[in-house]
Design a protein around this motif. Structure first.
Motif, short mmCIF file in Angstrom:
data_model
loop_
_atom_site.label_atom_id
_atom_site.label_comp_id
_atom_site.label_asym_id
_atom_site.label_seq_id
_atom_site.Cartn_x
_atom_site.Cartn_y
_atom_site.Cartn_z
N GLY A 52 0.15 -1.00 -18.31
CA GLY A 52 1.17 -1.25 -17.41
C GLY A 52 0.50 -1.12 -15.99
N GLU A 53 1.45 -0.91 -15.00
CA GLU A 53 1.14 -0.96 -13.89
C GLU A 53 0.40 0.61 -13.26
N GLN A 54 -0.84 0.29 -12.27
CA GLN A 54 -1.54 1.59 -12.19
C GLN A 54 -2.00 2.11 -13.29
N ASP A 86 6.71 -9.31 -4.06
CA ASP A 86 6.78 -7.96 -4.80
C ASP A 86 7.07 -6.83 -4.15
N TRP A 87 7.22 -5.48 -4.70
CA TRP A 87 7.53 -4.68 -3.96
C TRP A 87 6.80 -4.15 -2.68
N ASP A 88 7.53 -4.09 -1.48
CA ASP A 88 6.98 -3.76 -0.41
C ASP A 88 5.75 -4.99 -0.03
N VAL A 142 8.46 -15.83 -12.65
CA VAL A 142 7.26 -16.03 -12.99
C VAL A 142 6.22 -15.18 -11.89
N LYS A 143 5.55 -14.20 -12.44
CA LYS A 143 4.63 -13.74 -11.76
C LYS A 143 3.39 -13.09 -12.44
N HIS A 144 2.41 -12.63 -11.78
CA HIS A 144 2.15 -12.22 -10.31
C HIS A 144 1.42 -13.52 -9.88
N TYR A 145 1.92 -14.28 -8.98
CA TYR A 145 1.16 -15.68 -8.49
C TYR A 145 0.33 -15.38 -7.33
N PHE A 155 16.12 -6.68 -12.37
CA PHE A 155 15.61 -5.81 -12.98
C PHE A 155 14.42 -6.51 -13.69
N ASP A 156 13.61 -5.26 -14.22
CA ASP A 156 12.44 -5.67 -14.96
C ASP A 156 12.47 -5.68 -16.34
N VAL A 157 12.91 -6.89 -17.07
CA VAL A 157 13.27 -6.94 -18.28
C VAL A 157 12.17 -7.57 -18.96
N PHE A 202 9.71 -17.34 -8.63
CA PHE A 202 8.34 -16.97 -8.56
C PHE A 202 7.98 -15.72 -7.86
N MET A 203 7.29 -15.00 -8.00
CA MET A 203 6.89 -13.63 -7.39
C MET A 203 5.04 -13.74 -7.19
N PRO A 204 4.79 -13.84 -5.80
CA PRO A 204 3.51 -13.57 -5.58
C PRO A 204 2.95 -12.42 -5.88
N PHE A 212 19.97 -6.57 -5.40
CA PHE A 212 19.61 -5.25 -5.51
C PHE A 212 18.80 -5.27 -6.84
N LEU A 213 17.80 -4.39 -6.86
CA LEU A 213 16.95 -4.19 -8.06
C LEU A 213 17.37 -2.99 -8.39
N PHE A 214 17.01 -2.56 -9.67
CA PHE A 214 16.90 -1.34 -10.38
C PHE A 214 18.49 -0.90 -10.72
N SER A 223 4.95 0.56 -22.40
CA SER A 223 5.30 0.60 -20.95
C SER A 223 6.37 -0.39 -20.62
N TRP A 224 6.99 -0.27 -19.25
CA TRP A 224 8.07 -1.31 -19.02
C TRP A 224 9.28 -1.42 -19.90
N SER A 225 9.67 -0.27 -20.23
CA SER A 225 10.96 -0.49 -21.00
C SER A 225 11.93 0.52 -20.37
N GLY A 267 -5.01 -2.48 -16.68
CA GLY A 267 -3.82 -2.02 -17.74
C GLY A 267 -2.47 -2.80 -17.51
N ARG A 268 -2.54 -3.90 -16.79
CA ARG A 268 -1.37 -4.83 -16.84
C ARG A 268 -1.58 -6.10 -17.76
N MET A 269 -2.89 -5.79 -18.50
CA MET A 269 -3.17 -7.04 -19.29
C MET A 269 -1.70 -6.88 -20.42
C1 BGC Z 1 5.52 -4.60 -9.94
C2 BGC Z 1 6.30 -5.98 -10.37
C3 BGC Z 1 7.93 -5.50 -10.60
C4 BGC Z 1 8.21 -4.57 -9.38
C5 BGC Z 1 9.63 -4.18 -9.44
C6 BGC Z 1 6.14 -3.99 -8.77
O1 BGC Z 1 5.29 -2.92 -8.33
O2 BGC Z 1 4.13 -5.26 -9.48
O3 BGC Z 1 6.00 -6.38 -11.41
O4 BGC Z 1 8.39 -6.67 -10.90
O5 BGC Z 1 7.52 -3.59 -9.00
O6 BGC Z 1 9.96 -3.32 -10.52
#
Ligand code: BGC
Length: 766
Positions: free
Chosen positions: A520-522, A292-294, A212-215, A115-117, A256-258, A85-87, A430-432, A173-175
Motif C-alpha cells: 500500500g502507500e508508503q 491527490d492529497w495536498d 482513475v489514478k495515479h496519472y 472515499f477510497d473504496v 482522474f487523479m494525477p 468531503f473525503l473520509f 491495506s486500503w480497507s 508497495g503500491r503494486m
Molecule cells: C493517496 C491516494 C488516495 C488519497 C486519499 C493519497 O495519499 O495517494 O491514492 O486516494 O490519499 O485517501
C-alpha cells in the motif's frame, strides 16, 4: 481538438515515413460516457452563471473530514467552501452535512462525498493485484459493483479507484493497488473496475463515480521508493504506462487523479502535458481532475512552484479542477483570477466539469443519504458469498509436488502455523479503511470451521512475529499491532512450540508473508524476502519431514527461492479479504481449484528488480538467464504462471489467415483439454512479438487471454480475436502511433514462457 484531425495529422506525419502503416491506434475516436443532454448543459450553465467566484472556488475544493466534530465542517459548507468531503463514511453524518449544503447555502449545491473504496467498503474483497491474478475481468467488475452498492448505501458516491499504475518493481508497495506489470491485462482490469463502480448509469442510486489514478507513471518510482521521481521514456509512457488510463477513460470513468511524483521532472499535479494536452484535449476526457492529497501545495515542496499562489495557478492552469485538502485554491485562486494569472474561463471550465458529474450522479435530485440504511453497516450473506468466490478465484498455485494439495477431506490433525494465520486484520489487506476486521475470517478460523465437531483437528501456533524495522509516517494513524513476544526466551519458546506442533500433526499449513501494512502507500521494501524469522520457521517445519503447505498472504512478488525448491505446496493467496479464511480453506480442501495466474513476475532476489517479462531482445539473446556474475537473471516464476490441481493441454493452433491488413482482426484458435481429475480453470494467453520495425519491440507482449472452465476429460476450442490495433505502438523513431507492417510471432499457451503453440503472421498495409 477534433480527434479525427489528430488521426489525420498522425497519418500525414506517417506518410513521409516509408514502410510504416500509420493508422489511428485507438478503436473509438470519441470518449465514452453519455453525450451531454440539453437539460444537463442548461442546468449547469445556468448555475455557473449565478455563482460568485468564491462559490466556484468552493466547488473546486475538497476537504478531509477525519475528526468527529461537525462544527467547523458545517461552517465551511455554509460559507460555500466545500465542493466535496473525503473520509466521511457514516450515512447519518453524510446526510446531515448534505442537508446543510442543500438547505443552508445560497445555491443549494449538493456535496460529493468521496472515499477510497479500493477493494471493498464494509465487506472487503481481494486486493486489486489479486483481482488481476484472476485473469477474469468479471471478478473486478462484480466485486466493485458489490463495493459500490455498499458505499453508495452510506452516501459515498465517489471512489478514488481504480488505481491503474503499471508496476514493474516489486519493491514499490503500491503494486498491491494495481493490476501488476502488463498494460494489456491492466487495461482490461481498469475497464472492468470502472464498469463495476459506475454500473449501467451514474444516475443509478447504487453507482459511484470512479477516479482513475495515479496519472501517470507513479509505479516507475526510482528504486521502488514511494513518492520518488519517475523517469520514463516517451515510448514507455505511451506504450506501457498510459494505456490502462486511456482504457479506463474510454470506459467512461468520471474523474482522474494525477500522481504525487515528478514525471520526467514535472510534478504530475502541475503537468500541463499530461492533464490538458493528453487527457483533456487528445482523449477528450469530459469528467474532472482532482489532485491527490495536498498535491497542489506540494508543487512548492517539489521545488517546482515558487510559492502557494504559484502552485495554485500552475495546477489550475495545468488542468487540476478540484484540489484535495491543501486549501491553496481557496486561499489564492480569487486573487489569481483578478490578476489574470488564471482565467475566469479556466475556473468556469473546472466548475462545469465538477457540476456535470454531480448532475450525472443525480445528486441535484436525490442528494441525501439514508441515515438508517443497514446495507452500509453490515456484511450481507450475498457480499460474503461473492467475497469467498473472488478469494478462491484470485489465488495462484505456485507449486504442488506429489499432489500434496488438495488435502484429504479428513486429513487427521492439521497444524496451522505462522504470524498471519490467525490475523483478521492482515487478511483484509491495506486500503480497507471502512471495514471492521472483526467481520473477517482468518485462515485458522476458515480451517476450523470445516471440522466443527473435532475441536482438536486444527491446532494453531504463531511461531514468530513480524517486527517493523523502520518508522512509518502513518504510525500515528495506523499503528502496527502490538507484539506479544518480547524477550529472546519468549521468542525461542514460541518458535519451538510451533515446530513441536508440526511434529505432532499429520500436515502443516504455514501462513506466512507480509503484514498488510507492508504494502500500500508508503510501504516500499528494500528486500523481497519473507520478513522476520519466517523463513527460518518454514525451513524448520519442512525439516520435520511432515508435509508442509505454504499459504502466502502478501501483495507483491516475494523471493521465495528456498520454498520454491523445498516446500511441496505453495499457494499465493494474496490478501483475499473478508472471506479469505473460508476461500483458502475451500482451495486447500479442493472445494475450489486454483486457477489464477501471476500478474507480476516473481524474482529470485531483490537485485533483479525491476523484472518483467516484456523485456527487449539483447545482443546476446541466448544469455538472458545468465546476466549476473553472482546469480541467475531468469525469474523464479514468470508472468502468467499458475498451476491447477488438474492438468491441461493446449494444442492445434490455427490462425484465420497468415496475412492481415493493418486495422483488421485475426482469429486465433486452439483446443484446450482438461487431462486431469478435477473440474478446473485454465487461462489461455496469447502473446506476440514484432520481429523488426522502426523501433525494437519486446520479446513478447500479451495481446489476448481467456479463462475457461473444463470438466475432467473435456476439451474445447477457444478462439481469441487479435485486433491489429493492439499491435500498434508509439515509436521513438517516428514519434507517432503506428501499426507497422512486417512479420510477427505469435504464441498461445498457459504462461508468458510457453512455447508449445507458435506461428507467424504478416501484417500488411491495406
Ligand atoms: C493517496 C491516494 C488516495 C488519497 C486519499 C493519497 O495519499 O495517494 O491514492 O486516494 O490519499 O485517501
Amino acid at each position: 481538438m477534433d480527434l479525427r484531425l489528430t488521426a489525420r495529422a498522425r497519418l500525414t506525419i506517417a506518410l513521409s515515413l516509408p514502410l510504416i502503416a500509420v493508422l489511428p491506434l485507438h478503436r473509438s475516436v470519441a470518449a465514452q460516457g453519455p453525450a451531454p443532454d440539453a437539460a444537463q448543459t442548461r442546468f449547469v450553465d445556468d448555475l455557473i452563471h449565478r455563482m460568485t467566484l468564491e462559490e466556484k472556488i468552493g466547488q473546486m475544493s475538497q476537504i478531509a473530514l477525519n475528526t468527529p466534530d461537525n462544527t467547523s465542517a458545517e461552517a465551511e459548507v455554509r460559507a460555500g467552501h466545500v465542493g466535496s468531503f473525503l473520509f466521511v463514511t457514516d450515512p447519518a453524518r453524510i446526510d446531515h452535512l448534505q442537508h446543510v449544503a442543500v438547505e443552508q447555502t445560497r445555491l443549494h449545491i449538493p456535496i460529493l462525498f468521496g472515499f477510497d473504496v479500493i477493494h471493498g467498503f464494509r465487506t472487503v474483497y481481494p486486493v486489486p493485484l489479486a483481482m488481476a491474478a484472476s485473469w477474469d475481468p468479471e471478478v473486478p467488475a462484480k466485486v466493485q459493483r458489490m463495493a459500490a452498492r455498499e458505499a453508495s448505501a452510506a452516501g459515498v458516491r465517489w471512489t478514488f479507484a481504480p488505481m491503474v499504475d503499471i508496476a514493474r518493481d516489486a519493491r514499490w508497495g503500491r503494486m498491491m493497488e494495481g493490476a501488476g506489470e502488463d498494460p494489456f491485462l491492466g487495461s482490461r482490469m481498469a475497464e472492468a473496475q470502472v464498469r463495476g463502480f459506475q454500473g449501467t448509469a451514474l444516475s443509478n442510486p447504487d453507482s459511484i463515480v470512479a477516479c482513475v489514478k495515479h496519472y501517470a507513471g507513479y509505479g516507475a518510482a526510482d528504486g521502488g521508493r514511494d513518492y520518488d521521481s519517475s523517469n520514463i521514456s516517451d515510448a514507455d509512457l505511451q506504450n506501457i504506462y498510459l494505456p490502462p488510463f486511456h482504457a479506463a477513460e474510454r470506459a467512461g470513468a468520471g474523474t482522474f487523479m494525477p500522481a504525487y511524483m515528478d514525471l520526467n521532472g514535472v510534478p504530475a499535479a502541475g503537468n500541463h502535458w499530461l492533464l490538458r494536452d493528453v487527457l483533456k484535449d487528445q482523449w477528450h476526457f469530459q469528467g474532472f481532475v482532482v489532485s491527490d492529497w495536498d498535491a497542489v501545495r506540494n508543487l512548492v515542496t517539489h521545488g517546482f512552484a515558487k510559492d502557494d499562489a504559484d502552485a495554485a495557478a500552475r495546477s489550475a492552469n495545468a488542468g487540476v479542477d478540484m484540489e484535495m485538502t491543501s486549501h491553496i485554491f481557496r486561499d489564492h485562486l480569487a486573487a489569481l483570477v483578478k490578476s489574470g494569472t488564471v482565467s475566469q474561463a479556466t475556473v468556469d471550465e473546472a466548475v462545469r466539469r465538477i457540476l456535470t458529474i454531480k448532475y450525472r450522479l443525480g445528486l441535484f435530485d436525490h442528494p441525501y443519504a439514508n441515515p438508517n440504511n443497514a446495507a452500509a453497516r453490515m456484511v450481507t450473506p450475498e457480499q460474503r458469498a461473492e467475497a469467498r468466490k473472488a478469494g478462491a478465484r484470485t489465488a495462484v498455485l505456485l507449486r504442488n509436488e506429489g499432489s500434496v494439495l488438495p488435502l484429504k477431506k479428513s486429513p487427521g490433525t492439521v497444524a496451522v502455523i505462522g504470524p498471519l494465520a490467525d490475523s483478521k486484520v492482515d487478511i483484509g489487506g491495506s486500503w480497507s479503511l471502512a471495514s471492521h476486521p472483526a467481520d473477517n475470517v482468518s485462515v485458522l478460523e476458515g480451517l476450523r470451521r470445516r471440522f466443527p465437531s473435532q475441536p482438536n483437528a486444527v491446532r494453531y501456533s504463531k511461531g514468530v512475529e513480524i517486527e517493523r524495522t523502520q518508522p512509518s509516517i502513518f504510525d500515528d494513524q495506523f499503528p502496527e499491532p502490538p507484539l506479544t513476544l518480547h524477550t529472546e526466551a519468549e521468542k525461542h519458546a514460541a518458535f519451538q512450540q510451533a515446530i513441536d506442533l508440526v511434529k505432532s500433526s499429520d500436515v502443516a499449513v504455514l501462513v506466512l508473508g507480509e503484514l498488510m501494512s507492508m504494502s500500500g502507500e508508503q510501504a516500499a521494501r528494500s528486500t523481497l524476502d519473507l520478513p522476520g524469522r519466517q523463513e527460518e520457521l518454514l525451513e524448520a517445519a519442512v525439516a520435520t519431514g511432515k508435509p508442509v503447505v505454504l499459504v502466502l498472504l502478501n501483495a507483491r512478488p516475494l523471493a521465495i527461492n528456498w520454498a520454491a525448491q523445498h516446500v511441496p505446496a505453495i499457494l499465493e493467496a494474496w490478501y483475499p479479504g473478508t472471506e479469505g479464511g473460508n476461500a483458502i480453506a475451500d482451495l486447500l480442501f479442493g472445494d475450489a481449484v486454483p486457477g489464477g495466474k501471476l500478474p507480476v513476475t516473481f524474482p529470485r532476489s531483490v537485485g533483479q528488480e525491476p523484472l518483467f517479462y516484456a523485456r527487449y531482445l539483447t545482443m546476446n539473446p541466448g544469455n538472458v538467464g545468465n546476466m549476473y556474475w553472482d546469480g541467475p537473471s531468469a525469474p523464479l516464476y514468470p508472468f502468467g504462471f499458475g498451476l491447477s490441481y488438474s492438468t491441461f493441454t493446449i494444442a492445434d493452433l490455427k490462425l484465420s489467415t497468415p496475412q492481415i491488413n493493418a486495422g483488421a482482426s485475426l482469429e486465433v484458435t486452439v483446443t484446450v483439454k482438461n487431462t486431469g481429475q478435477y473440474a478446473a480453470d485454465q487461462v489461455v494467453q496469447l502473446y506476440t512479438h514484432q520481429r523488426s520495425g522502426s523501433a525494437s519491440r519486446p520479446v513478447r507482449e500479451l495481446k489476448g487471454f481467456r479463462r475457461i472452465t473444463l470438466q475432467p476429460g473435456e476439451s474445447k476450442p477457444v478462439t481469441l480475436t487479435l485486433d491489429t490495433h493492439d499491435l500498434g505502438f508509439w515509436s521513438t523513431a517516428t514519434r507517432a502511433f503506428a501499426i507497422e507492417p512486417g512479420t510477427f510471432d505469435l504464441w498461445v499457451g498457459d504462461s508468458s514462457t510457453s512455447t508449445a503453440n507458435h506461428a507467424t503472421f504478416e501484417v500488411t498495409h491495406p
